[in-house]
Design an enzyme around this catalytic site. Structure first.
Site, PDB file in Angstrom:
ATOM      1  N   ASP A   1       5.253 -11.132   4.010  1.00 44.68           N
ATOM      2  CA  ASP A   1       4.303  -9.997   4.191  1.00 44.68           C
ATOM      3  C   ASP A   1       3.154 -10.294   4.890  1.00 44.68           C
ATOM      4  O   ASP A   1       2.096  -9.306   4.921  1.00 44.68           O
ATOM      5  CB  ASP A   1       3.727  -9.404   2.653  1.00 44.68           C
ATOM      6  CG  ASP A   1       3.286 -10.546   1.926  1.00 44.68           C
ATOM      7  OD1 ASP A   1       3.244 -11.518   2.340  1.00 44.68           O
ATOM      8  OD2 ASP A   1       2.697  -9.875   0.738  1.00 44.68           O
ATOM      9  N   GLU A   2       2.808 -11.413   5.584  1.00 45.86           N
ATOM     10  CA  GLU A   2       1.841 -11.664   6.363  1.00 45.86           C
ATOM     11  C   GLU A   2       1.959 -12.519   7.407  1.00 45.86           C
ATOM     12  O   GLU A   2       2.688 -13.336   7.543  1.00 45.86           O
ATOM     13  CB  GLU A   2       0.379 -12.219   5.676  1.00 45.86           C
ATOM     14  CG  GLU A   2       0.880 -13.456   4.799  1.00 45.86           C
ATOM     15  CD  GLU A   2      -0.547 -14.259   4.182  1.00 45.86           C
ATOM     16  OE1 GLU A   2      -1.537 -13.913   4.901  1.00 45.86           O
ATOM     17  OE2 GLU A   2      -0.389 -14.619   3.194  1.00 45.86           O
TER      18      GLU A   2
ATOM     19  N   ASP B   1      -1.792  -7.782   6.981  1.00 49.08           N
ATOM     20  CA  ASP B   1      -1.387  -8.393   5.852  1.00 49.08           C
ATOM     21  C   ASP B   1      -0.828  -7.177   5.082  1.00 49.08           C
ATOM     22  O   ASP B   1      -1.417  -6.046   5.120  1.00 49.08           O
ATOM     23  CB  ASP B   1      -2.465  -8.690   5.005  1.00 49.08           C
ATOM     24  CG  ASP B   1      -2.116  -9.455   3.796  1.00 49.08           C
ATOM     25  OD1 ASP B   1      -0.880  -9.739   3.394  1.00 49.08           O
ATOM     26  OD2 ASP B   1      -2.793 -10.013   2.759  1.00 49.08           O
TER      27      ASP B   1
END
Lengths: 372, 394
Positions: free
Chosen positions: B141-142, B47
């Site tokens: 973003d993860e 993350d």
């Protein structure tokens, strides 16, 4: 330019030339067909710069002249006109557009000047010979399915036509391969072909030629150099550039020492392969052929689709063996076998297999086995 | 006294040995991860820390020490991301901008630049791909990563790969990530959230029930505000409360989700990482130091990439049916060109020949800043490169 022509005649000629024209063209004039009217004939020309077809057809020419107009549009119009219609083509003097009239239909088509139409240079073609349409059809039909579509192996993207010898007799030989199968067909070498260079005729030219000569009964005059080939018949001339590459030494992949012979009824075999391959995975299409005394077993398995087995009687007396093939290759090959029996000459599960047609000694197929 | 030393990984120098030391013997760092199960865990959640804000700070160093909020300013705007400095004052993602500004009046507000974040996200994805082809992006973003041995086969441990990923993203991309490593998705995600930012947390198998027991049920993926309220009314506050309840009761009360709650409470859950997008292709790319228009330079650049892609296909037992070339022009236009192969391949030379022909058509004087080669249309390696009469590219 002004002329009247029978719809059926115009349609036949347009059908021949229009398929050369690519659907998408960056050069506008390559979308056009060149129409030249003179001395009782309408001459139609289409080209993609590598391949050109010229066909002449009789028409009632009241004013000679020439222009170019979109080939597919013209073809579609003529196709939709009623049977038996008389088509009048007239090039407007003022606007330079082509007017087409048939019965109560009228069309006006944009034109580009004939001077802009690219003509393929009329090269010197030193070799010339005549071959029966029937023989040429056989050379094409029995080889073209094996032509490669892989652009990285461009030298396999056509049929290799050359002079060869078989059993002491001079032959005109066609060979095609995609690296996984190979097809070779011989026909007696025509007079005048003895000194011909080996040439690779591109796939598109082969396919167009095959369409054009489908109904021709006459001999076809073949002229060629190392870079270009021309076929002349009836009222048509097809010229094509040749593939500039070296065809691989195919002789070395035609097995000579194979000792296991299996003979099978060709149609029965093809149907069985077709059934069993329903299960094969879409990408590999592999089927396994198990051979034991007098019996062949076709097996297909797929992790997703299940499995299939079919047995069929064959003539086979060698040691038991198993070998895998691409079912599509088997089907395309057996489709060209005209005799009752197909003869498989095998070595082992990893070496090329030779396949022959019981009715045609001049045909040899080679199949590379698959891993199964 | 224990005689076995604990598997230990230094997050700074990637030294991976068995030791009980608290300081890395190689580089002196104290950022060590150790646990007996360290080398056995293989499902990860990565993350990015305050992703948008971190990217903006990277690109404008003057913002580095200021509270930064990425979001649309003005009455109806909401906070997309708040940096860690801003978070100290209260602003959180999805909070109305006016409220965030009340809490943190000194915050600098930057409008989000999605195109830029997407590019960074792809850069990060490419770094993930160096470790494993089995990646499941959740958002920009993860992502979940399956680092089990059968996805890689390079002899390195998942923990090492993750430390390397984290380090590469810091050095090459210029932002930080938090890593969670465990044996299923739920726990990996829980782990990545434990030590943000720049975290590296593991949740081992041993003692997982006890570990989970005190955590609030909200930590469970899928338990949102509404479910949490409902649970609270039922007297369920922590995961431990869940553990104490009979399975049948939870299923009757919460339906299908009840099954999942039971699983999660026991520390069980799906390990399946469905790389629905990423595993559809395998690729490598590189940005040139200086833009180039030279066909030879372009071809030279793709040669090692073809090797990389081929090796990665072999490792993941996949083959590519379509070759893809990606080019980015000096003025940031991206071109992709595809070519379907006659047969799926794992071979670098076949990739190279195909790519070369595609590049030839594009190298018409334009200058390129980036080139990449990849394969799409993936299938099982057993379908690849059928035996050839002429041994391939004859």
């Amino acid at each position: 330019m002004k002329l009247t022509i029978e719809r059926a005649t115009l349609l036949a000629s347009l059908a021949h030339v229009q398929s050369v024209v690519e659907r998408r063209n960056t050069i506008p004039i390559l979308s056009n067909v060149l129409l030249e009217a003179d001395a009782g004939l309408l001459k139609l020309t289409a080209t993609d710069m590598d391949l050109s077809i010229v066909e002449a057809t009789p028409g009632d020419i009241s004013q000679s002249g020439a222009t170019t107009t979109p080939a597919h549009t013209l073809y579609d119009i003529v196709r939709k006109l009623p049977d038996g219609a008389q088509v009048e083509l007239a090039l407007g003097t003022g606007d330079g557009r082509l007017a087409l009239k048939a019965g109560r239909s009228e069309f006006v088509l944009p034109c580009l000047p004939r001077e802009d139409f690219p003509t393929m240079a009329d090269d010197d073609l030193p070799i010339s010979f005549s071959v029966a349409a029937e023989a040429l059809r056989r050379l094409i039909d029995k080889t073209r399915f094996a032509v490669s579509t892989e652009e990285t192996r461009y030298y396999l993207n056509g049929i290799y036509l050359h002079a060869a010898e078989s059993g002491g007799i001079a032959m005109l030989r066609a060979v095609a391969t995609d690296g996984h199968r190979l097809a070779l067909v011989d026909t007696p070498l025509p007079d005048g072909a003895a000194n011909m260079p080996g040439v690779i005729v591109p796939r598109k030219a082969i396919n167009e030629l095959r369409k054009l000569i489908d109904e021709t009964a006459d001999d076809i005059v073949v002229s060629l150099s190392e870079t270009k080939i021309r076929f002349e018949f009836d009222d048509a001339v097809m010229s094509s550039k040749l593939i500039d590459g070296t065809f691989p030494e195919y002789q070395r992949v035609i097995p000579e020492g194979n000792d296991k012979v299996m003979e099978v009824e060709a149609k029965t075999f093809a149907q069985a392969v077709d059934r069993v391959s329903t299960i094969s995975t879409e990408k590999s299409r592999s089927v396994k052929l198990g051979l034991a005394n007098g019996l062949a077993t076709l097996i297909a398995t797929s992790p997703d689709n299940g499995s299939a087995t079919e047995e069929l009687a064959v003539i086979y007396e060698s040691d038991d063996m198993e070998i895998g093939f691409n079912s599509r290759y088997l089907l395309e090959m057996t489709a060209q076998i005209e005799g009752d029996m197909a003869q498989f000459v095998l070595s082992d599960a990893v070496s090329p297999t030779l396949v022959k047609d019981s009715s045609d000694e001049g045909v040899v197929y080679v199949l590379m086995p698959m891993r199964v | 006294m224990s005689t076995t030393l604990t598997p230990t990984l230094c997050r700074d120098c990637l030294t991976h040995i068995n030791t009980d030391a608290q300081i890395c013997a190689t580089c002196g760092s104290t950022r060590l991860v150790h646990h007996a199960e360290l080398d056995e865990l293989d499902i990860a959640h990565v993350d990015c820390d305050a992703f948008y804000a971190s990217v903006e700070k990277r690109d404008d160093p003057s913002l580095r020490d200021k509270p930064l909020i990425v979001g649309h300013p003005g009455g109806r705007g909401v906070v997309t991301t708040a940096c860690y400095i801003a978070r100290k004052f209260g602003p959180r993602s999805a909070m109305p901008m006016f409220k965030a500004m009340e809490m943190c009046p000194d915050a600098v507000v930057v409008k989000p630049n999605m195109a830029k974040y997407k590019e960074v996200s792809q850069q990060i994805r490419a770094i993930f791909l160096e470790a494993t082809p089995v990646i499941e992006p959740v958002s920009m973003d993860e992502a979940y990563l399956d680092l089990s041995a059968d996805t890689r086969g390079d002899g390195l441990t998942p923990a090492w790969h993750l430390a390397r990923i984290s380090r590469r993203i810091e050095t090459d991309v210029g932002i930080s990530v938090s890593i969670g490593l465990s044996y299923n998705r739920f726990l990996a995600k829980l782990a990545s959230d434990m030590e943000k930012p720049r975290g590296y947390s593991i949740i081992p198998r041993v003692g997982v029930r006890e570990f989970l027991a005190p955590l609030p049920v909200r930590k469970i993926n899928g338990v949102g505000e509404a479910t949490a309220k409902k649970m609270d009314a039922d007297g369920i506050v922590t995961i431990g409360d869940l553990q104490a309840l009979p399975e049948a009761q939870l299923v009757t009360r919460y339906g299908k989700f009840g099954n999942r709650l039971v699983q999660y409470a026991k520390g069980e859950g799906s390990r399946r990482i469905t790389s629905s997008r990423a595993s559809k292709s395998i690729s490598a790319e590189n940005t040139f130091r200086r833009d180039t228009s030279s066909f030879d330079v372009l071809c030279e650049a793709i040669e090692p990439m073809c090797e990389t892609v081929a090796n990665r296909m072999v490792r993941s037992k996949l083959a590519g049916g379509t070759v893809v070339v990606k080019l980015k022009t000096g003025d940031f236009q991206t071109l992709t060109r595809n070519r379907k192969l006659a047969n799926p391949t794992q071979r670098a030379d076949i990739l190279y020949q195909s790519a070369r022909q595609m590049i030839e058509k594009e190298a018409n004087g334009r200058a390129f800043r980036l080139i990449g080669v990849g394969v799409a249309d993936l299938c099982s390696a057993t379908e690849a490169d059928p035996p050839d009469l002429f041994g391939g590219l004859a």
